[in-house]
Write an enzyme that holds these catalytic residues in place. Structure first.
Site, PDB file in Angstrom:
ATOM      1  N   ASP A   3     -23.678 -15.916 -29.504  1.00  0.00           N
ATOM      2  CA  ASP A   3     -23.805 -16.063 -28.067  1.00  0.00           C
ATOM      3  C   ASP A   3     -23.938 -17.548 -27.735  1.00  0.00           C
ATOM      4  O   ASP A   3     -24.900 -18.206 -28.141  1.00  0.00           O
ATOM      5  CB  ASP A   3     -25.070 -15.298 -27.628  1.00  0.00           C
ATOM      6  CG  ASP A   3     -24.953 -14.742 -26.228  1.00  0.00           C
ATOM      7  OD1 ASP A   3     -24.410 -15.453 -25.368  1.00  0.00           O
ATOM      8  OD2 ASP A   3     -25.430 -13.613 -26.006  1.00  0.00           O
ATOM      9  N   ASP A  23     -21.656 -17.122 -22.526  1.00  0.00           N
ATOM     10  CA  ASP A  23     -22.550 -16.686 -21.464  1.00  0.00           C
ATOM     11  C   ASP A  23     -22.111 -17.260 -20.107  1.00  0.00           C
ATOM     12  O   ASP A  23     -21.781 -18.449 -20.020  1.00  0.00           O
ATOM     13  CB  ASP A  23     -23.954 -17.212 -21.820  1.00  0.00           C
ATOM     14  CG  ASP A  23     -25.050 -16.642 -20.969  1.00  0.00           C
ATOM     15  OD1 ASP A  23     -25.255 -15.427 -21.002  1.00  0.00           O
ATOM     16  OD2 ASP A  23     -25.733 -17.434 -20.266  1.00  0.00           O
ATOM     17  N   GLU A  79     -18.356 -13.924 -20.541  1.00  0.00           N
ATOM     18  CA  GLU A  79     -19.097 -13.147 -19.544  1.00  0.00           C
ATOM     19  C   GLU A  79     -18.788 -13.741 -18.175  1.00  0.00           C
ATOM     20  O   GLU A  79     -19.065 -14.915 -17.936  1.00  0.00           O
ATOM     21  CB  GLU A  79     -20.603 -13.209 -19.823  1.00  0.00           C
ATOM     22  CG  GLU A  79     -21.371 -12.323 -18.849  1.00  0.00           C
ATOM     23  CD  GLU A  79     -22.840 -12.686 -18.718  1.00  0.00           C
ATOM     24  OE1 GLU A  79     -23.628 -11.810 -18.355  1.00  0.00           O
ATOM     25  OE2 GLU A  79     -23.198 -13.864 -18.948  1.00  0.00           O
ATOM     26  N   HIS A  87     -27.726  -5.912 -22.918  1.00  0.00           N
ATOM     27  CA  HIS A  87     -29.144  -6.277 -22.818  1.00  0.00           C
ATOM     28  C   HIS A  87     -29.571  -6.593 -21.386  1.00  0.00           C
ATOM     29  O   HIS A  87     -30.734  -6.891 -21.158  1.00  0.00           O
ATOM     30  CB  HIS A  87     -29.389  -7.492 -23.710  1.00  0.00           C
ATOM     31  CG  HIS A  87     -28.604  -8.687 -23.223  1.00  0.00           C
ATOM     32  ND1 HIS A  87     -27.219  -8.733 -23.287  1.00  0.00           N
ATOM     33  CD2 HIS A  87     -28.988  -9.828 -22.619  1.00  0.00           C
ATOM     34  CE1 HIS A  87     -26.799  -9.863 -22.759  1.00  0.00           C
ATOM     35  NE2 HIS A  87     -27.852 -10.552 -22.339  1.00  0.00           N
ATOM     36  N   ASP A  88     -28.638  -6.604 -20.447  1.00  0.00           N
ATOM     37  CA  ASP A  88     -28.963  -6.918 -19.049  1.00  0.00           C
ATOM     38  C   ASP A  88     -28.910  -5.690 -18.154  1.00  0.00           C
ATOM     39  O   ASP A  88     -29.162  -5.797 -16.945  1.00  0.00           O
ATOM     40  CB  ASP A  88     -27.957  -7.930 -18.481  1.00  0.00           C
ATOM     41  CG  ASP A  88     -28.090  -9.308 -19.103  1.00  0.00           C
ATOM     42  OD1 ASP A  88     -29.202  -9.669 -19.510  1.00  0.00           O
ATOM     43  OD2 ASP A  88     -27.067 -10.017 -19.175  1.00  0.00           O
TER      44      ASP A  88
END
Ligand code: GLC
Length: 563
Positions: free
Chosen positions: A96, A197, A250, A324-325
C-alpha cells in the site's frame, strides 16, 4: 502467478490478521504462520494495508517512514521472509503506497517545520486570505477544515484527511523523485504489486481555490489533469519497468471517463482502479453518516454502468464488496440471520464472475459480519469517533448517532480475523485483541473448514477465474436491468456464454431465461448442492429448473449457467 485479468487478490489488514507474540496486535510473523491458509484459497496476490512506521492516528495511513517496517509489526528480515514464502506458493505481494500525504511526524515535515525551505516546498503551505480566513473553504474528509496552522509561521498546511496527514505537493519535481524512490525501494525487495492510496488526489491545481458556494469542494482537487501525467511518469520510473507488475489505484469520488484513462493499457498508468459508487447506495443524499436501506436499483445501475463503460473504454475495474474502510457487505446487502450462507455466497458470485479483478477482504470468505458493539467506546477509528461527536453536537439523539456509526464505521471491517471460537481473542491473539471480535462462537475459520459452505464456495469461485477465459476475459452485457430483485448479466468469449443470476431478496422471485440458455449447464450455484461441483464433475443441466423459460430463484440464490 497469472496476468492480472485472471488473478484474484486477497486483502490482509495486518493489524488484525494474526498475532504471533500475544500483544493483541497482528504482525508479519503471524502472517507468515498463516501462509498455508492463504495459499489454500488459491489467490494470486495479497494486498497488505500499510505496516510502515506510523504514529497510528489513521491506523498506518499516516506514514512517518516509507522504507521501513513498523517495529510493532516486525522487521525487514520478517518482510523479506514473507515475500519469499508467499512467492514459493506463487503468490505476489502488493504493498500500500500512501503517497498523497505523509504523517506530520515524517522527517520531511519535521524539517519543513524547523524552517528548511527545501522541505517546505514538499507540502501545500499557504497564507490565510487577506481577511484572515483559511486559504480555501475545503473540508477534511475526516471532518473539520482541511487547513491547520503551520507552526507559528502564520501559514497553513493542507490536509485532506486527518490534521496529522499533510498533503504532498506533487508539482514539486523533488517530491516526485522521492516517491519514485520509495516504489523502487520496495521493487528492489521483490515486490511487484502496488496499491496506490487516494491516488486521484495528487493532481491538485497549482492555484488552490475556494469551491463556489453550494458546490462540492471535492471537485476542486479530485481527478485533476496532472494525475495522468504523474502516473505515467511514476510508471516509467518504477513499476512500469516490470513485465509482471500489478497496480491498482484507489480513486475517490471519480468518474468512468477518468478511470478509463487511469487503466487503459495504452496510457501506461495502472492495471486497474477501485471506485466506490456502488458502495454509496445506502447513503442518504450521498452522505455517509446516515441510516438508509440500500437501493438495489441504484446498485444494479452503477455496477452495470461501470462494467459496460470500462469495457467500452478499454479500462479495467478492481471488483470488491469489502475492504478496511467499509462496513461488512453482508450486513449491508445480505442477511446475517437466516441466510448468512446464501447471501454471503450470492454476493461473492455477483462480483467474482464480473469483468474485472476480484478482491477478497480477509474474513469475507468465512462470512464475517459487523461486530455487535454497544458503546461508542468500543470504536477506535478517528473517523468514527469524529463522526459520532459531530452528529451529537449537531443535535442528533445519541442513540440514533450510535446507530449510524454502528452501521457505517470502518472498524466494522477491522475486527480481528476469527480463526476459532476462543474468547476474547478468536484465535487471533492469546492476549487482549486491540479491537474486540463479537461473534467468533459461530463464525470462524476452524468451523468453516470443518462444516462450512462459504469458504469452499470462495475457493471454487477463485479457481474458476483461472480455469475459464469467459470469466477472466469474456465480454460483459447487462441483463434484466429493470428486474426488482435480481442482478443479472452475461459474459461471452469465443463459443462460451455465461449467465449469472443473483437474487438480493429473502423471498422467491422469477426470472426469464433466454432460449440460448435453455440447454445450459450449471457452473456453480449456492443451492441444491451446486456449491459442491468440481471441475472434473459433469455439470448438471439447468433444464430441470426451468418452467416455460422461467427460473424461480430462492432467497439469495445465485446461479451461473454455462452455454
Ligand atoms: C484511503 C485508505 C483509508 C485512509 C485514507 C487516507 O481511503 O483506504 O484507510 O484513511 O486513504 O490515507
Amino acid at each position: 502467478m497469472t496476468g492480472f485479468r485472471s488473478s484474484v487478490v486477497y486483502q490482509i489488514y495486518p493489524k488484525s490478521f494474526y498475532d504471533s507474540n500475544g500483544d493483541g496486535v497482528g504482525d508479519l510473523r503471524g502472517i507468515i504462520e498463516k501462509i498455508p491458509y492463504i495459499a489454500s484459497l488459491g489467490v494470486d496476490h495479497v494486498w497488505f494495508n500499510p505496516f510502515f512506521p506510523s504514529p497510528g492516528r489513521d491506523n498506518g495511513y499516516d506514514i512517518s517512514d516509507y522504507c521501513a517496517i513498523d517495529p510493532a509489526m516486525g522487521t525487514m528480515d520478517d518482510f523479506e521472509e514473507l515475500v519469499e514464502a508467499l512467492g514459493a506458493h506463487g503468490i505476489g505481494v502488493m504493498l500500500d503506497m500512501v503517497l498523497n500525504h505523509t504523517s506530520t511526524e515524517h522527517e520531511w515535515f519535521r524539517k519543513a517545520l524547523a524552517g528548511d525551505e527545501r522541505y517546505q516546498r514538499y507540502y501545500y503551505l499557504r497564507d490565510p486570505k487577506p481577511d484572515g480566513s483559511l486559504p480555501t473553504n475545503w473540508v477534511s474528509k475526516f471532518g473539520g477544515p482541511a487547513w491547520e496552522p503551520f507552526g507559528d509561521t502564520g501559514k497553513y498546511y493542507l490536509h485532506l484527511f486527518d490534521r496529522t496527514q499533510a498533503d504532498l505537493d506533487w508539482h514539486n519535481p523533488d517530491v516526485r523523485e522521492e516517491v519514485a524512490k520509495v516504489v523502487n525501494f520496495w521493487r528492489s525487495k521483490g515486490v511487484r504489486g502496488f496499491r496506490f492510496d487516494v491516488i486521484n488526489l495528487i493532481g491538485k491545481p497549482e492555484a488552490l481555490l475556494d469551491a463556489p458556494e453550494g458546490t462540492d469542494d471535492r471537485a476542486m482537487y479530485t481527478d485533476g489533469p496532472d494525475v495522468h501525467t504523474y502516473l505515467q511518469w511514476l510508471s516509467e520510473q518504477s513499476f512500469g519497468q516490470d513485465a509482471d507488475s500489478i497496480t491498482v489505484g484507489e480513486m475517490s469520488s471519480t468518474s468512468i471517463q477518468a478511470c478509463i484513462g487511469y487503466s487503459n493499457p495504452a496510457n501506461h498508468e495502472l492495471s486497474m482502479v477501485f471506485n466506490f459508487h456502488h458502495l454509496k447506495v445506502d447513503y442518504e443524499d450521498g452522505q455517509k453518516w446516515t441510516l438508509k436501506d440500500f437501493d438495489l436499483a441504484a446498485l444494479k445501475r452503477l455496477l452495470g454502468e461501470w462494467a459496460l463503460g470500462m469495457q467500452e473504454g478499454g479500462g479495467w475495474n478492481a471488483l470488491f464488496w469489502n475492504n478496511h474502510d467499509q462496513p461488512r457487505a453482508l450486513d449491508r446487502f445480505g442477511d446475517t440471520g437466516q441466510y448468512r450462507y446464501e447471501s454471503a455466497t450470492m454476493l461473492a458470485s455477483a462480483i467474482h464472475l464480473l469483468r474485472g479483478t476480484p478482491f477478497v477482504y480477509m474474513g469475507e470468505e468465512i462470512g464475517m459480519s459487523d461486530p455487535a458493539y454497544t458503546s461508542i467506546d468500543d470504536y477506535v477509528d478517528v473517523e468514527a469517533r469524529n463522526a459520532y461527536r459531530a452528529l451529537v453536537e449537531g443535535g442528533t439523539d445519541p442513540a440514533r448517532a450510535f446507530a449510524v456509526v454502528h452501521s457505517k464505521a470502518r472498524d466494522n471491517a477491522r475486527t480481528p480475523m476469527q480463526w476459532n471460537a476462543e474468547v476474547p481473542g478468536a484465535g487471533f491473539t492469546t492476549g487482549t485483541p486491540w479491537l474486540r471480535p463479537t461473534n467468533q462462537g459461530t463464525v470462524n475459520v476452524e468451523r468453516e473448514e470443518a462444516q462450512g459452505r462459504i469458504l469452499p464456495y470462495y475457493r471454487r469461485l477463485i479457481a474458476l477465474r483461472q480455469e475459464l477465459p469467459v470469466i477472466s476475459r469474456g465480454a460483459y452485457a447487462p441483463y434484466l436491468l429493470e428486474h426488482e430483485d435480481v442482478l443479472a448479466y452475461t459474459r461471452e468469449h469465443d463459443d462460451s456464454c455465461l449467465m449469472v443470476l443473483c437474487s438480493f431478496r429473502g423471498h422467491d422471485t422469477k426470472v426469464p431465461v433466454p432460449e440460448a440458455f435453455a440447454s445450459a449447464r450449471i457452473l456453480i450455484g449456492n443451492y441444491d448442492g451446486n456449491d459442491r461441483i468440481r471441475s472434473s464433475d459433469e455439470l448438471p443441466p439447468v433444464a430441470d429448473r426451468l418452467e416455460v423459460g422461467t427460473i424461480c430463484l430462492r432467497p439469495y440464490e445465485a446461479i451461473a449457467l454455462l452455454a
